[in-house]
Design a protein around this motif. Structure first.
Motif, PDB file in Angstrom:
ATOM      1  N   ASN A  42       1.014  -1.030   0.194  1.00 20.19           N
ATOM      2  CA  ASN A  42      -0.011  -0.038  -0.138  1.00 20.19           C
ATOM      3  C   ASN A  42       0.991   1.109   0.085  1.00 20.19           C
ATOM      4  OD1 ASN A  42      -1.987   1.804   0.410  1.00 20.19           O
ATOM      5  ND2 ASN A  42      -3.154   0.834   1.657  1.00 20.19           N
ATOM      6  N   LYS A  43       1.438   1.546  -1.172  1.00 17.68           N
ATOM      7  CA  LYS A  43       2.312   2.879  -1.358  1.00 17.68           C
ATOM      8  C   LYS A  43       1.501   4.064  -1.021  1.00 17.68           C
ATOM      9  CE  LYS A  43       6.079   0.642  -2.230  1.00 17.68           C
ATOM     10  NZ  LYS A  43       7.274   0.401  -1.135  1.00 17.68           N
ATOM     11  N   ASP A  44       0.326   4.092  -1.473  1.00 16.99           N
ATOM     12  CA  ASP A  44      -0.303   5.373  -1.311  1.00 16.99           C
ATOM     13  C   ASP A  44      -0.750   5.602   0.240  1.00 16.99           C
ATOM     14  OD1 ASP A  44      -0.802   5.745  -3.867  1.00 16.99           O
ATOM     15  OD2 ASP A  44      -2.778   4.839  -3.854  1.00 16.99           O
ATOM     16  N   LEU A  45      -0.994   4.771   1.058  1.00 18.30           N
ATOM     17  CA  LEU A  45      -1.123   4.948   2.638  1.00 18.30           C
ATOM     18  C   LEU A  45       0.412   5.259   3.158  1.00 18.30           C
ATOM     19  CD1 LEU A  45      -2.640   4.686   5.211  1.00 18.30           C
ATOM     20  CD2 LEU A  45      -2.259   2.227   5.291  1.00 18.30           C
ATOM     21  N   GLN A  46       1.494   4.706   2.739  1.00 22.16           N
ATOM     22  CA  GLN A  46       2.805   4.650   3.095  1.00 22.16           C
ATOM     23  C   GLN A  46       3.078   6.289   2.983  1.00 22.16           C
ATOM     24  OE1 GLN A  46       5.835   2.574   1.105  1.00 22.16           O
ATOM     25  NE2 GLN A  46       7.022   2.402   2.649  1.00 22.16           N
ATOM     26  N   ALA A  47       2.999   6.632   1.704  1.00 28.56           N
ATOM     27  CA  ALA A  47       3.089   8.305   1.337  1.00 28.56           C
ATOM     28  C   ALA A  47       2.254   9.030   2.238  1.00 28.56           C
ATOM     29  CB  ALA A  47       2.843   8.247  -0.106  1.00 28.56           C
ATOM     30  N   LYS A  48       1.109   8.879   2.440  1.00 28.23           N
ATOM     31  CA  LYS A  48       0.311   9.608   3.232  1.00 28.23           C
ATOM     32  C   LYS A  48       0.728   9.671   4.519  1.00 28.23           C
ATOM     33  CE  LYS A  48      -4.682  10.454   4.054  1.00 28.23           C
ATOM     34  NZ  LYS A  48      -5.947   9.798   4.330  1.00 28.23           N
ATOM     35  N   LEU A  49       1.192   8.438   5.099  1.00 32.89           N
ATOM     36  CA  LEU A  49       1.661   8.616   6.504  1.00 32.89           C
ATOM     37  C   LEU A  49       3.044   9.251   6.638  1.00 32.89           C
ATOM     38  CD1 LEU A  49       1.922   7.546   9.387  1.00 32.89           C
ATOM     39  CD2 LEU A  49       2.977   5.315   8.578  1.00 32.89           C
ATOM     40  N   HIS A  50       3.792   9.215   5.587  1.00 34.31           N
ATOM     41  CA  HIS A  50       5.028   9.763   5.576  1.00 34.31           C
ATOM     42  C   HIS A  50       4.906  11.428   5.485  1.00 34.31           C
ATOM     43  CE1 HIS A  50       9.320  10.719   4.695  1.00 34.31           C
ATOM     44  NE2 HIS A  50       8.755  11.469   3.482  1.00 34.31           N
ATOM     45  N   LYS A  51       3.948  11.862   4.686  1.00 27.86           N
ATOM     46  CA  LYS A  51       3.497  13.157   4.949  1.00 27.86           C
ATOM     47  C   LYS A  51       3.050  13.778   5.917  1.00 27.86           C
ATOM     48  CE  LYS A  51       0.772  16.417   2.124  1.00 27.86           C
ATOM     49  NZ  LYS A  51      -0.491  16.586   1.073  1.00 27.86           N
ATOM     50  N   ASN A  52       1.964  12.790   6.576  1.00 29.52           N
ATOM     51  CA  ASN A  52       1.385  13.562   7.859  1.00 29.52           C
ATOM     52  C   ASN A  52       2.385  13.371   8.979  1.00 29.52           C
ATOM     53  OD1 ASN A  52      -1.179  13.663   6.633  1.00 29.52           O
ATOM     54  ND2 ASN A  52      -1.750  11.460   7.404  1.00 29.52           N
TER      55      ASN A  52
END
Length: 144
Positions: free
Chosen positions: A81-91
């Motif tokens: 889940n790269k989208d969730l990973q990127a969102k967490l990284h941003k958050n």
């Protein structure tokens, strides 16, 4: 012309009402969302990759440094889940999250020597994510 003016006036009134009734997102809400994202992020496979990971014994006023260390490596964790990973990284870079984890003053932080990221022990991705979750949960529990 009157119709256009009336439409614009109604739109502005509607936006004002919406802004007034939308609840503000609090530190607790954002931190809770990050905790939820960490728990939802599934590691796809066990790899030989190791990651520097701050452990539970993080010195007072070094939580921000530990968070930076986790976040600097987060995108390298193997997940489907790269989208969730990127969102967490941003958050995790958002000021509201950082301020929730970092509760020390500038003066207090200046008196402490925090470990560099590469001085922490290297562990596998599953333990890395557990340690990140632990840091966020500890910070959540300390919020007023």
């Amino acid at each position: 012309m009157r119709t256009l003016f009336s439409f614009v006036l109604c739109a502005l009134l509607a936006m004002t009402c919406w802004a007034e009734t939308t609840p503000a997102i609090t530190n607790k809400d954002m931190l809770q969302a990050a905790i939820r994202q960490v728990t939802q992020l599934k590691i796809t496979k066990q790899t030989d990759s190791l990651f520097y990971s701050p452990t539970t014994g993080i010195e007072d006023c070094c939580s921000w440094s530990a968070l930076e260390c986790f976040n600097s490596q987060l995108l390298n964790i193997p997940t489907s889940n790269k989208d969730l990973q990127a969102k967490l990284h941003k958050n995790l870079r958002k000021k509201v999250i950082v301020s929730s984890v970092d509760r020390c003053t500038v003066e207090q932080k200046s008196k402490v020597k925090c470990q560099s990221c590469n001085s922490y022990p290297m562990i596998d991705s599953h333990e890395f994510m557990k340690n990140l979750l632990s840091l966020l949960q500890k910070s959540f529990m300390q919020l007023p």
